[in-house]
Design a protein around this motif. Structure first.
Motif, mmCIF file in Angstrom:
data_model
loop_
_atom_site.group_PDB
_atom_site.id
_atom_site.type_symbol
_atom_site.label_atom_id
_atom_site.label_comp_id
_atom_site.label_asym_id
_atom_site.label_seq_id
_atom_site.Cartn_x
_atom_site.Cartn_y
_atom_site.Cartn_z
ATOM 1 N N TYR A 111 0.840 -1.194 0.000
ATOM 2 C CA TYR A 111 0.000 0.000 0.000
ATOM 3 C C TYR A 111 0.876 1.245 0.000
ATOM 4 C CZ TYR A 111 -3.778 -3.169 1.334
ATOM 5 O OH TYR A 111 -4.698 -4.191 1.349
ATOM 6 N N MET A 112 0.398 2.295 -0.661
ATOM 7 C CA MET A 112 1.087 3.582 -0.604
ATOM 8 C C MET A 112 0.147 4.601 0.026
ATOM 9 S SD MET A 112 3.087 5.823 -3.490
ATOM 10 C CE MET A 112 1.683 6.129 -4.562
ATOM 11 N N VAL A 113 0.616 5.214 1.101
ATOM 12 C CA VAL A 113 -0.125 6.265 1.792
ATOM 13 C C VAL A 113 0.453 7.600 1.330
ATOM 14 C CG1 VAL A 113 -0.679 7.267 4.040
ATOM 15 C CG2 VAL A 113 -0.488 4.772 3.792
ATOM 16 N N VAL A 114 -0.396 8.496 0.821
ATOM 17 C CA VAL A 114 0.073 9.805 0.376
ATOM 18 C C VAL A 114 -0.458 10.861 1.347
ATOM 19 C CG1 VAL A 114 0.174 11.482 -1.500
ATOM 20 C CG2 VAL A 114 0.173 9.028 -2.016
ATOM 21 N N ALA A 115 0.499 11.502 2.040
ATOM 22 C CA ALA A 115 0.177 12.502 3.054
ATOM 23 C C ALA A 115 0.459 13.899 2.517
ATOM 24 C CB ALA A 115 1.021 12.248 4.302
ATOM 25 N N ASN A 116 -0.143 14.901 3.150
ATOM 26 C CA ASN A 116 0.173 16.283 2.807
ATOM 27 C C ASN A 116 1.603 16.597 3.218
ATOM 28 O OD1 ASN A 116 -2.348 17.546 1.723
ATOM 29 N ND2 ASN A 116 -3.170 16.734 3.637
ATOM 30 N N ALA A 117 2.248 17.475 2.445
ATOM 31 C CA ALA A 117 3.670 17.757 2.648
ATOM 32 C C ALA A 117 3.985 18.166 4.078
ATOM 33 C CB ALA A 117 4.114 18.852 1.682
ATOM 34 N N GLY A 118 3.172 19.075 4.637
ATOM 35 C CA GLY A 118 3.446 19.594 5.963
ATOM 36 C C GLY A 118 3.227 18.590 7.078
ATOM 37 N N ASN A 119 2.525 17.498 6.775
ATOM 38 C CA ASN A 119 2.207 16.490 7.792
ATOM 39 C C ASN A 119 2.908 15.164 7.563
ATOM 40 O OD1 ASN A 119 0.403 18.261 9.015
ATOM 41 N ND2 ASN A 119 -1.317 17.546 7.774
ATOM 42 N N ALA A 120 3.717 15.058 6.509
ATOM 43 C CA ALA A 120 4.284 13.759 6.120
ATOM 44 C C ALA A 120 5.089 13.120 7.256
ATOM 45 C CB ALA A 120 5.143 13.911 4.872
ATOM 46 N N GLN A 121 5.906 13.909 7.943
ATOM 47 C CA GLN A 121 6.710 13.344 9.039
ATOM 48 C C GLN A 121 5.824 12.908 10.192
ATOM 49 O OE1 GLN A 121 10.144 12.844 8.717
ATOM 50 N NE2 GLN A 121 9.762 11.534 10.502
ATOM 51 N N THR A 122 4.801 13.702 10.497
ATOM 52 C CA THR A 122 3.855 13.360 11.569
ATOM 53 C C THR A 122 3.147 12.046 11.260
ATOM 54 O OG1 THR A 122 3.487 15.698 12.048
ATOM 55 C CG2 THR A 122 1.795 14.166 12.810
ATOM 56 N N VAL A 123 2.705 11.900 10.006
ATOM 57 C CA VAL A 123 2.003 10.674 9.592
ATOM 58 C C VAL A 123 2.957 9.485 9.638
ATOM 59 C CG1 VAL A 123 0.805 9.532 7.685
ATOM 60 C CG2 VAL A 123 0.315 11.927 8.203
ATOM 61 N N LEU A 124 4.175 9.682 9.149
ATOM 62 C CA LEU A 124 5.184 8.614 9.162
ATOM 63 C C LEU A 124 5.452 8.158 10.598
ATOM 64 C CD1 LEU A 124 7.311 6.963 7.520
ATOM 65 C CD2 LEU A 124 8.906 8.851 7.940
ATOM 66 N N ASP A 125 5.655 9.107 11.503
ATOM 67 C CA ASP A 125 5.920 8.773 12.904
ATOM 68 C C ASP A 125 4.745 8.034 13.526
ATOM 69 O OD1 ASP A 125 8.347 10.054 12.644
ATOM 70 O OD2 ASP A 125 7.728 11.890 13.668
ATOM 71 N N ALA A 126 3.519 8.505 13.228
ATOM 72 C CA ALA A 126 2.326 7.870 13.797
ATOM 73 C C ALA A 126 2.162 6.440 13.280
ATOM 74 C CB ALA A 126 1.084 8.695 13.482
ATOM 75 N N LEU A 127 2.386 6.238 11.989
ATOM 76 C CA LEU A 127 2.253 4.891 11.418
ATOM 77 C C LEU A 127 3.299 3.948 12.006
ATOM 78 C CD1 LEU A 127 1.468 5.637 7.647
ATOM 79 C CD2 LEU A 127 -0.081 4.644 9.339
ATOM 80 N N ARG A 128 4.523 4.449 12.158
ATOM 81 C CA ARG A 128 5.576 3.598 12.738
ATOM 82 C C ARG A 128 5.254 3.230 14.184
ATOM 83 N NH1 ARG A 128 10.859 6.521 9.896
ATOM 84 N NH2 ARG A 128 10.955 5.077 8.125
ATOM 85 N N GLU A 129 4.746 4.190 14.919
ATOM 86 C CA GLU A 129 4.375 3.928 16.316
ATOM 87 C C GLU A 129 3.222 2.936 16.389
ATOM 88 O OE1 GLU A 129 2.266 6.556 19.743
ATOM 89 O OE2 GLU A 129 3.890 7.568 18.657
ATOM 90 N N ARG A 130 2.240 3.108 15.525
ATOM 91 C CA ARG A 130 1.056 2.237 15.531
ATOM 92 C C ARG A 130 1.330 0.866 14.928
ATOM 93 N NH1 ARG A 130 -3.520 6.972 14.106
ATOM 94 N NH2 ARG A 130 -2.786 8.359 15.791
ATOM 95 N N ALA A 131 2.496 0.711 14.271
ATOM 96 C CA ALA A 131 2.846 -0.570 13.643
ATOM 97 C C ALA A 131 3.332 -1.605 14.654
ATOM 98 C CB ALA A 131 3.924 -0.350 12.580
ATOM 99 N N ALA A 132 3.570 -1.173 15.895
ATOM 100 C CA ALA A 132 4.047 -2.105 16.927
ATOM 101 C C ALA A 132 3.092 -3.282 17.052
ATOM 102 C CB ALA A 132 4.178 -1.376 18.255
ATOM 103 N N GLY A 133 3.644 -4.493 16.963
ATOM 104 C CA GLY A 133 2.825 -5.692 17.094
ATOM 105 C C GLY A 133 2.245 -6.206 15.793
#
Length: 371
Positions: A111-133
């Motif tokens: 899957y490819m998630v396309v985020a807004n430029a200003g939020n891309a790092q926030t989305v990346l961090d949130a997905l990585r955190e939520r990927a636990a498990g």
């Protein structure tokens, strides 16, 4: 760390075309090439070419990629078929919107998630955190793609002359791998202008060749390069929300009138479910404010943050405003108290530097293309 803006693979080309550049979400991006109005009208009547390489691509892969996305996002990603895309959101535990997103299913478990430029790092961090498990990998692919969009009624013909991909079979909110002007690309059909159009995700090294080929193919059809300024007036006319304006962490999808993107029926828990269920219940009773359209009776242009007034009271706030080239009058989107939000409500104005300018309340969108 350097604070200078990042540059897209097309930066030198934009400058050679005389673009006015601006810092947008940490990227040096073309604001306009010549006339914003001409660029806007080209997209409405012919075609426009955009560099959107500042958008944030995040790849999610692995056996539990879809389970992770169903947990991390508010949408039901397990129902997205291969080659299809879905508009969705990522929210905080309290239901506040972190970003609105498009998720493409590229293959079985990719899957490819396309985020807004200003939020891309926030989305990346949130997905990585939520990927636990979860047995899934979250990969930052922002540097792997350039993104070029061709938008407008002439865009299908222009693109068809450069590819043998089945564009007629490519539905709205779908994407397929193909070759355009000899360049491998993911060809998507989503759009943020209110017109038909295509987004082409390709490797940065191919971006200039692709842009040049589209420019030449579209010359006789009236295609011109377009900057972010007209992209904003186009999406405003189409009633499409912009993060940081109509969407913020202070609002839930229900506050924004976009509760339809939240899918409570999906399997398993997801981040924000409890808070969003409460927000859905509140919205079902009597939403305190609604997102509406405003059309000026005069010529003064409303801007984000200005107060909406009625009977001497503040009843709302403008989130986006601009002159509308299509309507020929200033327009705005605003959150307005429910009592003043019905189309045709009289006595509503915008406080523009101390003067209450009269505005007509209308339903969104302001503009809808003929199908």
């Amino acid at each position: 760390m350097s604070t200078s803006p990042r540059r897209t693979a097309l930066d030198a080309l934009h400058r050679s075309l005389g673009a006015t550049m601006t810092d947008f979400a940490g990227w040096d991006m073309p604001l306009r090439y010549a006339s914003e109005r001409d660029e806007h009208n080209a997209v409405r009547t012919r075609a426009g070419l955009f560099d959107l390489s500042h958008m944030g691509e995040i790849t999610v892969t692995g056996p539990e990629a879809v389970a992770l996305l169903d947990h991390a996002l508010v949408g039901n990603i397990s129902t997205v078929g291969p080659g299809r895309a879905r508009y969705t959101m990522i929210c905080r535990e309290d239901g506040g919107i972190l970003d609105d997103l498009i998720v493409y299913r590229l293959g079985g478990t990719e899957y490819m998630v396309v985020a807004n430029a200003g939020n891309a790092q926030t989305v990346l961090d949130a997905l990585r955190e939520r990927a636990a498990g979860f047995d899934a990998e979250v990969r930052d692919d922002r540097d792997a793609y350039a993104l070029i969009a061709v938008q407008g009624p002439e865009s299908p013909g222009i693109l068809a002359s450069l590819t043998d991909a089945d564009l007629d079979g490519l539905k709205y909110y779908a994407g397929l791998p193909g070759t355009v002007a000899g360049v491998p690309a993911l060809i998507a059909r989503t759009g943020y202008t209110g017109e038909d159009g295509f987004e082409l995700f390709t490797e940065p090294q191919h971006a200039e060749k692709l842009w040049t080929a589209l420019t030449e193919a579209g010359r006789d059809a009236g295609l011109i390069p377009c900057g972010l300024s007209c992209r904003d007036t186009l999406r405003l006319e189409a009633g499409m929300p912009l993060y940081g304006h109509e969407l913020t962490t202070a609002l839930t999808p229900f506050d924004a009138g976009l509760g339809r993107v939240v899918k409570f029926e999906k399997t398993g828990d997801f981040v924000g479910r409890e808070a969003l269920a409460a927000a859905a219940e509140r919205a079902g009773q009597a939403p305190p404010r609604k997102l509406v359209g405003l059309i000026a009776e005069g010529r003064r242009v409303p801007r984000a943050g200005m107060q909406v007034v009625a009977g001497g009271e503040v009843v709302g706030e403008v989130t986006s405003g601009a002159p509308s080239p299509t309507l020929g009058r200033p327009i705005a989107m605003a959150y307005v108290d429910a009592a003043h939000a019905a189309p045709g409500t009289e006595g509503v104005g915008v406080d523009i530097r101390g003067t209450h300018e009269p505005y007509e309340v209308v339903a969104l969108p302001f503009y809808q293309r003929a199908k």
